[in-house]
Each structure stands twice: as C-alpha cells, then as structure tokens.
Design a protein around this motif. Sequence first.
Motif, PDB file in Angstrom:
ATOM      1  N   GLU A   1       3.676  -8.493  -4.573  1.00 41.18           N
ATOM      2  CA  GLU A   1       3.261  -8.164  -3.119  1.00 41.18           C
ATOM      3  C   GLU A   1       4.356  -7.678  -2.379  1.00 41.18           C
ATOM      4  OE1 GLU A   1       0.031  -9.863  -1.788  1.00 41.18           O
ATOM      5  OE2 GLU A   1      -0.420 -11.056  -3.416  1.00 41.18           O
ATOM      6  N   SER A   2       3.856  -6.921  -1.226  1.00 44.65           N
ATOM      7  CA  SER A   2       4.757  -6.454  -0.398  1.00 44.65           C
ATOM      8  C   SER A   2       4.046  -5.743   0.731  1.00 44.65           C
ATOM      9  CB  SER A   2       5.665  -5.096  -1.020  1.00 44.65           C
ATOM     10  OG  SER A   2       4.714  -4.036  -1.384  1.00 44.65           O
ATOM     11  N   THR A   3       4.806  -5.333   1.669  1.00 39.70           N
ATOM     12  CA  THR A   3       4.346  -4.553   2.905  1.00 39.70           C
ATOM     13  C   THR A   3       4.814  -3.481   3.148  1.00 39.70           C
ATOM     14  OG1 THR A   3       4.197  -6.825   4.025  1.00 39.70           O
ATOM     15  CG2 THR A   3       4.069  -5.104   5.435  1.00 39.70           C
ATOM     16  N   ILE A   4       3.574  -2.471   3.628  1.00 41.64           N
ATOM     17  CA  ILE A   4       4.251  -0.887   3.682  1.00 41.64           C
ATOM     18  C   ILE A   4       3.821  -0.710   4.868  1.00 41.64           C
ATOM     19  CG2 ILE A   4       4.207   1.505   3.040  1.00 41.64           C
ATOM     20  CD1 ILE A   4       4.039   0.407  -0.023  1.00 41.64           C
ATOM     21  N   SER A   5       4.592  -0.030   5.933  1.00 39.52           N
ATOM     22  CA  SER A   5       4.057   0.185   7.378  1.00 39.52           C
ATOM     23  C   SER A   5       3.181  -1.069   7.835  1.00 39.52           C
ATOM     24  CB  SER A   5       3.344   1.683   7.052  1.00 39.52           C
ATOM     25  OG  SER A   5       4.181   2.746   6.783  1.00 39.52           O
ATOM     26  N   GLY A   6       3.384  -1.726   7.629  1.00 38.33           N
ATOM     27  CA  GLY A   6       2.729  -2.978   8.225  1.00 38.33           C
ATOM     28  C   GLY A   6       1.300  -3.553   7.476  1.00 38.33           C
ATOM     29  N   ARG A   7       1.086  -2.601   6.350  1.00 37.76           N
ATOM     30  CA  ARG A   7       0.025  -3.127   5.547  1.00 37.76           C
ATOM     31  C   ARG A   7       0.437  -3.902   4.346  1.00 37.76           C
ATOM     32  NH1 ARG A   7      -4.604   0.284   7.038  1.00 37.76           N
ATOM     33  NH2 ARG A   7      -3.932   1.724   8.449  1.00 37.76           N
ATOM     34  N   GLU A   8      -0.449  -4.821   3.864  1.00 33.60           N
ATOM     35  CA  GLU A   8      -0.120  -5.542   2.801  1.00 33.60           C
ATOM     36  C   GLU A   8      -0.533  -4.653   1.577  1.00 33.60           C
ATOM     37  OE1 GLU A   8      -1.884  -9.665   1.790  1.00 33.60           O
ATOM     38  OE2 GLU A   8      -2.662  -9.679   3.950  1.00 33.60           O
ATOM     39  N   THR A   9       0.217  -4.744   0.509  1.00 28.07           N
ATOM     40  CA  THR A   9       0.263  -4.186  -0.648  1.00 28.07           C
ATOM     41  C   THR A   9       0.393  -4.892  -1.967  1.00 28.07           C
ATOM     42  OG1 THR A   9       1.267  -2.424   0.763  1.00 28.07           O
ATOM     43  CG2 THR A   9       1.436  -1.919  -1.766  1.00 28.07           C
ATOM     44  N   LEU A  10      -0.312  -4.458  -2.896  1.00 25.93           N
ATOM     45  CA  LEU A  10      -0.153  -5.186  -4.107  1.00 25.93           C
ATOM     46  C   LEU A  10      -0.248  -4.181  -5.284  1.00 25.93           C
ATOM     47  CD1 LEU A  10      -0.586  -7.854  -5.756  1.00 25.93           C
ATOM     48  CD2 LEU A  10      -2.914  -7.581  -5.686  1.00 25.93           C
ATOM     49  N   SER A  11       0.923  -4.208  -6.194  1.00 22.38           N
ATOM     50  CA  SER A  11       0.983  -3.451  -7.053  1.00 22.38           C
ATOM     51  C   SER A  11       0.606  -4.268  -8.406  1.00 22.38           C
ATOM     52  CB  SER A  11       2.471  -2.570  -7.209  1.00 22.38           C
ATOM     53  OG  SER A  11       3.630  -3.686  -7.316  1.00 22.38           O
TER      54      SER A  11
END
Length: 183
Positions: free
Chosen positions: A113-123
Amino acid sequence: MVTGKRKLLVALVGGMVLALTGCESSIEGATNVSATPAMAAVPAGYNACTDVPQSVLDAEGLKMPIPDDTDLSSGAKWRGCIWAQPDGYAVSIQTTNLTLDMVRDKNFPDATESTISGRETLSTRRPGDEPEESCYVNVEMTGGSLQFGLTNPSSAPDTGHLDTCELGRALAEKVVPSIPADM
C-alpha cells in the motif's frame, strides 16, 4: 537490429494481451468478483488511451498503443490501452470498476500500500508461472481504480533486471497527476 526490436515488441505486446485477457474464467478467478448488480460502471472522464500524457509515454519509450477493453460476466470491466518498450516492459493502463477494497480482498502476494499524488495505491503480484515478471498497480478513483498491469520478462534487455512492481509504481507516479482531481 530494428527487426529484432520489432520482434521483441510484438512478443511483449502479444504476451501482455494474453496475460491480461486470457480466458474469462481465469480473469474472474484472478479478480474473484462475483456477479452482482452492485458493480459500478467503469469510472468515466479519464481515457487511458488518450489521457496518459504523451511526454510520459515518450520518456518511458512506450510505443504502439493497442486498445484493451474487457467485460466479464461478473460485471468487472476494464477500459484502456496496452503499450510496450521495444527492449523493456509492456503495460496496460486501464480504468476499471474494481475498487482497491476488491483487490485487497483477494490477498494477492506482495501487496504493498502507498499513496501517489494523494490517492491510495495498491501494488500486487498475481500467482502464475513467473510472478516476479508481472505486477499490478491499482490507483484509487471514484467508483473504481486506474490499473497498471506490467509484464517485464527477465529477457528484456533494458528492464528485465529491474523489479516489476517498482517500475509500475514509478510509472504510476508519472501518470496519476493527469487524473482529474474530482475522479
């Protein structure tokens, strides 16, 4: 050497199409989305085939966009395109009605899990013959996500030695700022 690069590009794109589309039952198994009238429409307002900045595609060396739309009987849908680097990875960038929660619920390996440009992200990586050669990065959007599906064969001269999920997150970091804020 142009002929060799063209052959590798065609092989990468062909492999990507097969890996991402396959037969419907294998995709449904991978997404584990049951048929339900609650499936939302694919987020509208962002067309990956035309809205991914050309400057990003050029910087990444991504060529030959091929439309890649998929509709499953479960209600899961993807809209976008596939690109490939002649000597590197191939990627599909698609809007999908799969939310991050739906992807999380599958408990795929190496979920990060991370955040990119304020959006939650899941790889995530998906089970398969060479799971280290593929990675999916889903970025939160209203009603679904923007999905980056990378295939990075170890034989690719430029990127085969690099971690596929790191490549996917780095690409997402370049593309995500182009998503409208209200999506």
